[in-house]
Design a protein around this motif. Structure first.
Motif, mmCIF file in Angstrom:
data_model
loop_
_atom_site.group_PDB
_atom_site.id
_atom_site.type_symbol
_atom_site.label_atom_id
_atom_site.label_comp_id
_atom_site.label_asym_id
_atom_site.label_seq_id
_atom_site.Cartn_x
_atom_site.Cartn_y
_atom_site.Cartn_z
ATOM 1 N N VAL A 1 46.854 79.614 64.633
ATOM 2 C CA VAL A 1 46.410 79.480 66.175
ATOM 3 C C VAL A 1 45.225 80.506 66.265
ATOM 4 O O VAL A 1 44.423 80.057 67.225
ATOM 5 N N HIS A 2 45.044 81.491 65.388
ATOM 6 C CA HIS A 2 44.075 82.465 65.741
ATOM 7 C C HIS A 2 43.146 82.417 64.644
ATOM 8 O O HIS A 2 42.664 83.510 64.079
ATOM 9 N N ALA A 3 42.633 81.231 63.986
ATOM 10 C CA ALA A 3 42.289 81.080 62.621
ATOM 11 C C ALA A 3 40.887 81.933 62.569
ATOM 12 O O ALA A 3 40.760 82.494 61.609
ATOM 13 N N ILE A 4 40.121 81.682 63.487
ATOM 14 C CA ILE A 4 38.738 82.219 63.552
ATOM 15 C C ILE A 4 38.694 83.725 63.437
ATOM 16 O O ILE A 4 38.077 84.442 62.965
ATOM 17 N N LYS A 5 39.469 84.410 64.487
ATOM 18 C CA LYS A 5 39.491 85.821 64.442
ATOM 19 C C LYS A 5 40.321 86.300 63.257
ATOM 20 O O LYS A 5 40.053 87.453 62.601
ATOM 21 N N TYR A 6 41.427 85.583 62.596
ATOM 22 C CA TYR A 6 42.091 86.141 61.294
ATOM 23 C C TYR A 6 41.063 86.164 60.266
ATOM 24 O O TYR A 6 41.009 87.082 59.191
ATOM 25 N N MET A 7 40.217 84.826 60.088
ATOM 26 C CA MET A 7 39.218 84.883 58.963
ATOM 27 C C MET A 7 38.331 85.867 59.134
ATOM 28 O O MET A 7 37.548 86.172 58.112
ATOM 29 N N LYS B 1 43.254 93.408 56.830
ATOM 30 C CA LYS B 1 44.609 92.709 56.526
ATOM 31 C C LYS B 1 45.465 93.361 55.620
ATOM 32 O O LYS B 1 46.777 93.297 55.906
ATOM 33 N N ILE B 2 44.865 93.928 54.472
ATOM 34 C CA ILE B 2 45.892 94.612 53.536
ATOM 35 C C ILE B 2 46.326 95.722 54.170
ATOM 36 O O ILE B 2 47.568 96.168 53.888
ATOM 37 N N ARG B 3 45.608 96.497 54.867
ATOM 38 C CA ARG B 3 46.289 97.666 55.728
ATOM 39 C C ARG B 3 47.399 97.574 56.742
ATOM 40 O O ARG B 3 48.358 98.225 56.680
ATOM 41 N N ASN C 1 50.481 96.208 54.715
ATOM 42 C CA ASN C 1 51.153 97.388 54.005
ATOM 43 C C ASN C 1 52.055 98.123 55.216
ATOM 44 O O ASN C 1 53.116 98.751 54.680
ATOM 45 N N ILE C 2 51.291 98.374 56.163
ATOM 46 C CA ILE C 2 51.851 99.019 57.156
ATOM 47 C C ILE C 2 53.123 98.369 57.744
ATOM 48 O O ILE C 2 54.097 99.134 57.940
ATOM 49 N N SER C 3 53.005 97.339 57.956
ATOM 50 C CA SER C 3 54.246 96.413 58.339
ATOM 51 C C SER C 3 55.276 96.487 57.304
ATOM 52 O O SER C 3 56.498 96.532 57.719
ATOM 53 N N THR C 4 54.841 96.360 55.905
ATOM 54 C CA THR C 4 56.008 96.242 54.938
ATOM 55 C C THR C 4 56.714 97.564 54.904
ATOM 56 O O THR C 4 57.999 97.871 54.840
ATOM 57 N N PRO D 1 68.351 94.536 57.784
ATOM 58 C CA PRO D 1 67.075 94.198 58.524
ATOM 59 C C PRO D 1 66.090 93.733 57.739
ATOM 60 O O PRO D 1 65.437 93.034 58.434
ATOM 61 N N GLY D 2 65.794 94.279 56.731
ATOM 62 C CA GLY D 2 64.864 93.650 55.880
ATOM 63 C C GLY D 2 64.692 91.939 55.515
ATOM 64 O O GLY D 2 63.778 91.221 55.613
ATOM 65 N N GLN D 3 65.855 91.419 55.298
ATOM 66 C CA GLN D 3 66.099 89.975 55.100
ATOM 67 C C GLN D 3 65.886 89.346 56.524
ATOM 68 O O GLN D 3 65.608 88.018 56.390
ATOM 69 N N THR D 4 65.916 89.899 57.592
ATOM 70 C CA THR D 4 65.479 88.957 58.669
ATOM 71 C C THR D 4 64.049 89.364 59.080
ATOM 72 O O THR D 4 63.201 88.341 59.499
ATOM 73 N N LEU D 5 63.550 90.759 58.953
ATOM 74 C CA LEU D 5 62.325 90.998 59.418
ATOM 75 C C LEU D 5 61.113 90.497 58.453
ATOM 76 O O LEU D 5 59.984 90.116 59.108
ATOM 77 N N PHE D 6 61.484 90.209 57.240
ATOM 78 C CA PHE D 6 60.457 89.734 56.314
ATOM 79 C C PHE D 6 60.265 88.226 56.666
ATOM 80 O O PHE D 6 59.108 87.669 56.382
ATOM 81 N N HIS D 7 61.141 87.661 57.104
ATOM 82 C CA HIS D 7 60.994 86.284 57.627
ATOM 83 C C HIS D 7 60.267 86.225 59.143
ATOM 84 O O HIS D 7 59.461 85.239 59.111
ATOM 85 N N VAL D 8 60.608 87.038 59.811
ATOM 86 C CA VAL D 8 59.749 87.184 61.054
ATOM 87 C C VAL D 8 58.152 87.436 60.774
ATOM 88 O O VAL D 8 57.231 87.088 61.330
ATOM 89 N N LEU D 9 57.956 88.373 59.857
ATOM 90 C CA LEU D 9 56.576 88.944 59.490
ATOM 91 C C LEU D 9 55.780 87.573 58.660
ATOM 92 O O LEU D 9 54.553 87.342 59.132
ATOM 93 N N THR D 10 56.373 86.935 58.061
ATOM 94 C CA THR D 10 55.768 85.769 57.371
ATOM 95 C C THR D 10 55.674 84.622 58.480
ATOM 96 O O THR D 10 54.552 84.010 58.476
ATOM 97 N N SER D 11 56.544 84.426 59.502
ATOM 98 C CA SER D 11 56.093 83.650 60.820
ATOM 99 C C SER D 11 55.038 83.966 61.520
ATOM 100 O O SER D 11 54.089 83.133 61.816
ATOM 101 N N ILE D 12 55.018 85.303 61.715
ATOM 102 C CA ILE D 12 53.690 86.035 62.502
ATOM 103 C C ILE D 12 52.528 85.796 61.548
ATOM 104 O O ILE D 12 51.228 85.387 62.241
ATOM 105 N N GLU D 13 52.349 86.034 60.255
ATOM 106 C CA GLU D 13 51.302 85.542 59.571
ATOM 107 C C GLU D 13 50.746 84.300 59.314
ATOM 108 O O GLU D 13 49.640 84.175 59.617
#
Length: 310
Positions: A143-149, A156-158, A161-164, A125-137
């Motif tokens: 796409v949501h650069a202003i809100k992200y910044m 962001k760190i919290r 870490n929770i996602s990881t 599962p991790g080999q797939t999900l970490f790819h997906v999390l990178t895509s989401i990040e």
């Protein structure tokens, strides 16, 4: 470690004593076949060659963490890089599982085969999900650069870490699900899981492509070329992840589902099932290569390689 050893003691004996099951079928008919030994020996050799790359990236991440900790204690590593480091740890466990499985098939040790299978099942599962999390990040950053910044770094760190932690927890949950379904294989859950991962990654990739082709009117003209270049890099990254993820998923589906779709001689069936594992190799390379490209190490390695040839 105590939790892992307890899981091994509970799962492995159960698997070894299971009869008339799909797992026993693969053990008895495929795992000890000559074709399986050849294919997995090649696969284990390639994975072992990638091990220094994984360790090198982890060492780079540790050095970067030490520098940032001494220079700015409140800062953190790039979130995409952090996910890459997590992926490297998963891949290192996967290399160990592959080597144990390959060794077990060559010396005909069912215990080593099942221990290797256990490790591979754990990291799957991790080999797939970490790819997906990178895509989401990357999707959120473009796409949501202003809100992200505008989000605080601590938030962001919290979330990161929770996602990881959730991914690592899901690895353990997948083992429990596999044991719960014995002697069957949770094919339906696997199909649903892989479909969701591929849809999310494809959505992120297509969204960034649409955002790149249709820039917002609020973008400053002076910053537009630089912004477009950043978006283009993010799209190329997402495209590479999505394509390799699709190859990985296709290979996994062949491995677990081809015996239900076609009826051929067992030797040809085993060869097809085992050969499909090679389709997962590109996904083991995409994040390391993207990381080396972002840090400039890939061009340095290319220069050194060219000088050595000359």
């Amino acid at each position: 470690m105590a939790l892992i050893s307890t899981a091994i003691r509970s799962v492995v004996p159960h698997l070894l004593t299971t009869s008339n099951s799909s797992i026993k079928y693969f053990l008895s008919d495929c795992h000890h076949s000559i074709g399986n030994k050849i294919i997995y020996t090649i696969y284990a050799f390639i994975k072992t060659l990638l091990l220094p790359l994984y360790i090198f990236i982890l060492l780079m991440g540790f050095q970067q963490w030490k520098r940032q900790r001494s220079a700015a204690p409140g800062r953190s590593n790039n979130h995409s890089d952090f996910l890459t480091y997590q992926m490297m740890m998963v891949d290192i466990i996967g290399v160990l599982g592959t080597v144990l499985y390959c060794l077990g098939t060559n010396i005909k040790s069912d215990s080593l085969i099942m221990l290797g299978t256990f490790l591979l099942c754990f990291v799957f599962p991790g080999q797939t999900l970490f790819h997906v999390l990178t895509s989401i990040e990357r999707y959120l950053a473009v796409v949501h650069a202003i809100k992200y910044m505008q989000l605080r770094e601590t938030v962001k760190i919290r979330v990161r870490n929770i996602s990881t932690a959730a991914v690592w927890l899901f690895c353990f949950m997948w083992l429990g699900l596999a044991e719960l379904y014995l002697p069957r294989f949770p094919t339906e859950h696997l199909l649903a899981y892989l479909a969701i991962c591929l849809i999310v990654s494809a959505f992120c990739c297509l969204s960034v492509l649409y955002f790149l082709r249709c820039p917002r009117s609020g973008d400053a003209k002076g910053k537009q070329p630089r912004s477009d270049q950043s978006k283009r890099r993010a799209f190329n990254m997402l495209l590479a992840i999505t394509v390799t993820l699709a190859l990985r998923i296709f290979g996994i589906l062949l491995s677990v589902g081809v015996d239900h779709l076609i009826s051929v001689h067992i030797e040809y069936l085993c060869a097809l099932i085992n050969s499909s594992i090679m389709l997962t190799l590109p996904s083991n390379l995409v994040l390391p290569l993207l990381f080396l490209h972002r840090t400039g190490k890939l061009s340095l390695l290319r220069e050194k390689f060219r000088k050595n040839i000359e």
